[in-house]
Design an enzyme around this catalytic site. Structure first.
Site: not given
Ligand code: ASP
Length: 280
Positions: A203-204, A206, A182-185, A154
């Site tokens: 990031t990481g 979600g 699915r809902v991302s953070d 992200t």
């Molecule tokens: N945070 C994002 C999600 O889970 C993925 C990411 O950070 O790469 O959708």
């Protein structure tokens, strides 16, 4: 004036040194452009501009180069938050637009400021955004090989402008192979949050970021008087207790920049006009 950007995590297992180098070079070029833009623009304008550049770079999982979901479609999410008036806007699971962050920017002036799916797409089209496929050959190849190689990349940007105003933007193609819907953070206050004291982009994974209420918690701690460093440290300690996988970048109103990750290696760059700091 300060700017910090991230491009998610390096995938430890499958990314070559060459890809890492390319990502580093891309971040350097983008942060330079973002900082130059900041000379004559506000924090809010700069996070939108810089996040667009990150979305347009196919190396990152946002905009062009977004991950493909379990049903073969790409759905993207992006949000912005203006620290000075605490306004948040975003799009969740939008399809076929080049720059989700620009749609989020348009929504900032609306009464209904977070739109999802078809509604977000219809709104974007009505606002003049043309249909655009963000699919790349690279992602198609990964999808056909069922490779989740860059699942955490992200993008995000946090800025403090010359007037001391903060803003943040975060944009993602999701984690790849997720269940449609699915809902991302990234377009929630867990992944993207700002007020007049502090601004944070995450990031990481979600689900972990949401469980840890990461961005919102760090900003609240700084607002209540903690230093940005101790706000990050405490919040990441709590994340550890739930075995969370995440990274975050942020700036406080005094101009302190900070970043932290639960696992190595978040891809980020920070710049204050004099010194450029890079990940590891
Ligand atoms: N945070 C994002 C999600 O889970 C993925 C990411 O950070 O790469 O959708």
């Amino acid at each position: 004036m300060k700017i910090i950007i991230h491009g998610g995590f390096f995938s430890e297992s499958s990314q070559s040194d060459e890809t890492k180098q390319k990502k580093q070079n891309a971040l350097k070029e983008i942060i330079d452009k973002g900082f130059e833009f900041l000379q004559t623009h506000t924090a809010l304008e700069t996070v939108v501009y810089t996040t667009c550049l990150l979305e347009d770079c196919p190396l990152f999982n946002a905009g062009i180069g977004s991950q493909i979901q379990a049903d073969g479609k790409i759905r993207m999410s992006a949000a912005i938050m203006n620290g000075s008036d605490c306004r948040f806007s975003g799009v969740i699971n939008i399809e076929k637009v080049q720059n989700p962050v620009l749609v989020a920017e348009k929504l900032l002036k609306e009464e209904d400021r977070v739109l999802s799916g078809q509604g977000a797409k219809q709104y974007a089209n009505a606002q003049g955004f043309e249909s655009f496929s963000t699919e790349t050959e690279e992602r198609k190849k990964e999808y056909s090989m069922k490779l989740k190689s860059s699942k955490t990349s992200t993008v995000g940007c946090v800025v403090l402008d010359r007037k001391g105003k903060l803003a943040v933007a975060t944009s993602t193609g999701g984690k790849g192979f997720e269940i449609p819907g699915r809902v991302s953070d990234s377009a929630t206050i867990a992944g993207n949050f700002a007020n007049k004291h502090c601004a944070i982009s995450c990031t990481g994974v979600g689900e972990d970021i949401i469980n840890g209420a990461l961005a919102c918690k760090i900003v609240t701690r700084v607002t209540d008087g903690q230093t940005i460093e101790s706000a990050f440290d405490k919040t990441f300690e709590e994340l550890k207790e739930i075995d969370g996988f995440a990274g975050a970048i942020g700036i406080d109103v005094k101009g302190n920049m900070y970043w932290k990750e639960s696992h190595p290696k978040i891809v980020f760059a920070a710049y204050d006009g004099e010194e450029m700091t890079f990940f590891d």
